[in-house]
Every structure is written in C-alpha cells, then in structure tokens.
Design a protein around this motif. Structure first.
Motif, PDB file in Angstrom:
ATOM      1  N   SER A 155     -41.494 -15.768  11.000  1.00  0.00           N
ATOM      2  CA  SER A 155     -42.139 -15.131  12.151  1.00  0.00           C
ATOM      3  C   SER A 155     -42.197 -13.614  11.985  1.00  0.00           C
ATOM      4  O   SER A 155     -43.167 -12.970  12.402  1.00  0.00           O
ATOM      5  N   GLN A 156     -41.177 -13.020  11.357  1.00  0.00           N
ATOM      6  CA  GLN A 156     -41.230 -11.582  11.076  1.00  0.00           C
ATOM      7  C   GLN A 156     -42.379 -11.268  10.133  1.00  0.00           C
ATOM      8  O   GLN A 156     -43.094 -10.278  10.315  1.00  0.00           O
ATOM      9  N   LEU A 157     -42.554 -12.110   9.127  1.00  0.00           N
ATOM     10  CA  LEU A 157     -43.644 -11.887   8.177  1.00  0.00           C
ATOM     11  C   LEU A 157     -45.003 -12.103   8.837  1.00  0.00           C
ATOM     12  O   LEU A 157     -45.953 -11.357   8.580  1.00  0.00           O
ATOM     13  N   SER A 158     -45.089 -13.099   9.701  1.00  0.00           N
ATOM     14  CA  SER A 158     -46.383 -13.383  10.344  1.00  0.00           C
ATOM     15  C   SER A 158     -46.751 -12.321  11.377  1.00  0.00           C
ATOM     16  O   SER A 158     -47.911 -12.177  11.748  1.00  0.00           O
ATOM     17  N   SER A 159     -45.757 -11.521  11.835  1.00  0.00           N
ATOM     18  CA  SER A 159     -46.065 -10.454  12.788  1.00  0.00           C
ATOM     19  C   SER A 159     -46.733  -9.268  12.100  1.00  0.00           C
ATOM     20  O   SER A 159     -47.293  -8.403  12.762  1.00  0.00           O
ATOM     21  N   GLY A 160     -46.693  -9.232  10.775  1.00  0.00           N
ATOM     22  CA  GLY A 160     -47.440  -8.224  10.028  1.00  0.00           C
ATOM     23  C   GLY A 160     -46.579  -7.186   9.348  1.00  0.00           C
ATOM     24  O   GLY A 160     -45.541  -6.779   9.868  1.00  0.00           O
ATOM     25  N   LEU A 161     -47.019  -6.772   8.157  1.00  0.00           N
ATOM     26  CA  LEU A 161     -46.308  -5.777   7.364  1.00  0.00           C
ATOM     27  C   LEU A 161     -47.128  -4.494   7.234  1.00  0.00           C
ATOM     28  O   LEU A 161     -48.357  -4.529   7.160  1.00  0.00           O
ATOM     29  N   PHE A 162     -46.431  -3.387   7.194  1.00  0.00           N
ATOM     30  CA  PHE A 162     -47.014  -2.079   6.875  1.00  0.00           C
ATOM     31  C   PHE A 162     -47.542  -2.154   5.437  1.00  0.00           C
ATOM     32  O   PHE A 162     -47.039  -2.930   4.635  1.00  0.00           O
ATOM     33  N   PRO A 163     -48.561  -1.351   5.079  1.00  0.00           N
ATOM     34  CA  PRO A 163     -49.051  -1.376   3.696  1.00  0.00           C
ATOM     35  C   PRO A 163     -47.928  -1.156   2.679  1.00  0.00           C
ATOM     36  O   PRO A 163     -46.974  -0.435   2.939  1.00  0.00           O
ATOM     37  N   GLY A 164     -48.084  -1.795   1.521  1.00  0.00           N
ATOM     38  CA  GLY A 164     -47.115  -1.624   0.442  1.00  0.00           C
ATOM     39  C   GLY A 164     -46.790  -2.938  -0.233  1.00  0.00           C
ATOM     40  O   GLY A 164     -47.310  -3.998   0.123  1.00  0.00           O
ATOM     41  N   LYS A 165     -45.900  -2.859  -1.220  1.00  0.00           N
ATOM     42  CA  LYS A 165     -45.474  -4.040  -1.969  1.00  0.00           C
ATOM     43  C   LYS A 165     -44.110  -4.487  -1.470  1.00  0.00           C
ATOM     44  O   LYS A 165     -43.211  -3.670  -1.267  1.00  0.00           O
ATOM     45  N   TYR A 166     -43.976  -5.792  -1.275  1.00  0.00           N
ATOM     46  CA  TYR A 166     -42.720  -6.371  -0.802  1.00  0.00           C
ATOM     47  C   TYR A 166     -42.316  -7.493  -1.756  1.00  0.00           C
ATOM     48  O   TYR A 166     -43.135  -8.356  -2.082  1.00  0.00           O
ATOM     49  N   ASP A 167     -41.056  -7.471  -2.188  1.00  0.00           N
ATOM     50  CA  ASP A 167     -40.531  -8.474  -3.122  1.00  0.00           C
ATOM     51  C   ASP A 167     -39.586  -9.416  -2.398  1.00  0.00           C
ATOM     52  O   ASP A 167     -38.807  -8.988  -1.538  1.00  0.00           O
ATOM     53  N   PHE A 168     -39.642 -10.698  -2.789  1.00  0.00           N
ATOM     54  CA  PHE A 168     -38.823 -11.722  -2.143  1.00  0.00           C
ATOM     55  C   PHE A 168     -38.196 -12.648  -3.175  1.00  0.00           C
ATOM     56  O   PHE A 168     -38.792 -12.927  -4.214  1.00  0.00           O
ATOM     57  N   ASP A 169     -36.997 -13.125  -2.855  1.00  0.00           N
ATOM     58  CA  ASP A 169     -36.416 -14.295  -3.518  1.00  0.00           C
ATOM     59  C   ASP A 169     -36.442 -15.404  -2.485  1.00  0.00           C
ATOM     60  O   ASP A 169     -36.043 -15.195  -1.329  1.00  0.00           O
ATOM     61  N   ILE A 170     -36.919 -16.580  -2.874  1.00  0.00           N
ATOM     62  CA  ILE A 170     -37.055 -17.690  -1.928  1.00  0.00           C
ATOM     63  C   ILE A 170     -36.327 -18.914  -2.457  1.00  0.00           C
ATOM     64  O   ILE A 170     -36.468 -19.275  -3.628  1.00  0.00           O
ATOM     65  N   THR A 171     -35.534 -19.525  -1.580  1.00  0.00           N
ATOM     66  CA  THR A 171     -34.885 -20.788  -1.919  1.00  0.00           C
ATOM     67  C   THR A 171     -35.274 -21.822  -0.878  1.00  0.00           C
ATOM     68  O   THR A 171     -35.467 -21.503   0.298  1.00  0.00           O
TER      69      THR A 171
END
Length: 200
Positions: free
Chosen positions: A157-173
């Motif tokens: 839900s945090q991601l779906s609320s929108g991100l400021f411009p830029g690159k974001y890195d994630f590790d997902i399990t």
C-alpha cells in the motif's frame, strides 16, 4: 511626542520595512535564477537534501522522497550529457536533461510571499507502484527497500500510494524463499509502474 522623535520613529519604521522587504526578497522568496542555481549546486555536490528543498512541501513529504531525491541528483551528476553548470537552467526552462536513466518530469510553479514577492519552486507527480506476485505464494511476501544505505520493510500500500522520482531498490521474499533483487525508476509523470515478482 516631539516632532524630532516622530521623525526618528518614522525613519526607523521605514528602515525596518525596507530591510524586511529586502530580507524576504533575497532570503525567503526564491527567484527563477536562484532556483536554477540551487538545482545546479545540488547536482554538482550530489546533495539530495538541497535538491528536495526546491520542491513543494507536499512533494517533500512524499514517503521515501529523500531516497528518490538522492538517486535523482546522482543520476543527473553521473549520467547527464548536458553541462553540469546548465542542469538547473534546463530544468527550470521545462526541458529534459539529456543522458539520464529516465526523463524526469518536473514543473516550475510560483506563489506569492507576503503578497508582494514571487517565489518559484518545483513540483512533480507521484508514481504508484503496483506489485504483482507470480511466485505462487499469494500475498505471503516481504518487500525490503535497500536504497539509501539502510534496509526497511515497505508495504504494497505504501508503494501503491506513489513514489517521488528516482530509483528504488528492493529485496523481495515470498513463501519464505528469496525471490531476488528488484528495482523501479519513477519519472515523476504519475504513470503507474508495474513490479512483477517471479521465482528464479
């Protein structure tokens, strides 16, 4: 009150008004040239905090905006093919900086300060991130943002609320298994970014 005292008081008031006006004009209100200069300085010094300060308060308060702003100035510094000294002017002229990993979408807007002086600032649009899990484990997924030098768990839900411009890195399990590292680049155009999580 003596006439001499009244004149002295009037002169003092005028000095305070002129001094206050000059202070507001030079320190509080931001001219287009100063905005461009601040952007250029932020890029040259890879100063994400200074870059973020050039945006509206709403934009500054977007979740993880400090991480995005830092990655934008790094991209502009490391990859722009336009002269570094011109980047602020290019952005305030509503042109695209050449050579970057993404065409960032920033808009210059203005407001009145004290009803007298025009102050300029940047705005952008949040890019929602839609996460789809194709691992077969449903919603049993942990998303860890690894950008910005620290690991922090984020929600869909945090991601779906929108991100400021830029690159974001994630590790997902998901399902207790490491499904790998992912990244997204937000341009500030408001378009939804699809992040598909798959098994190796």
């Amino acid at each position: 009150m003596k006439k001499k005292d009244m004149i002295a008081l009037a002169v003092a008031v005028i000095i305070v008004l002129i001094g206050g006006g000059l202070f507001i004009k030079t320190r509080v209100a931001v001219s287009e040239n100063r905005l461009a200069s601040n952007i250029t300085k932020a890029v040259q010094n890879k100063d994400g905090a200074l870059f973020l300060k050039q945006f509206s308060k709403d934009n500054q308060n977007i979740k993880f905006s400090n991480i995005g702003a830092q990655s934008v100035v790094k991209d502009l510094h490391d990859n722009a093919t336009d002269p570094a000294s011109e980047i602020g002017k290019i952005i305030t002229d509503d042109r695209t900086v050449a050579g970057t990993k993404v065409n960032y979408s920033f808009t210059v807007e203005s407001k009145k300060v004290m009803g007298l002086f025009t102050s300029y600032y940047l705005t952008t649009r949040k890019s929602p991130v839609h996460v789809t899990n194709y691992t077969g484990y449903g919603d049993d997924m942990t998303i860890t943002m690894t950008s910005g030098g620290k690991r922090q768990t984020v929600t869909k839900s945090q991601l779906s609320s929108g991100l400021f411009p830029g690159k974001y890195d994630f590790d997902i399990t998901s399902g207790g298994e490491d499904d790998g590292s992912y990244w997204v680049r937000a341009a500030g155009d408001g378009d939804t970014i699809d992040l598909s999580v798959t098994e190796y």
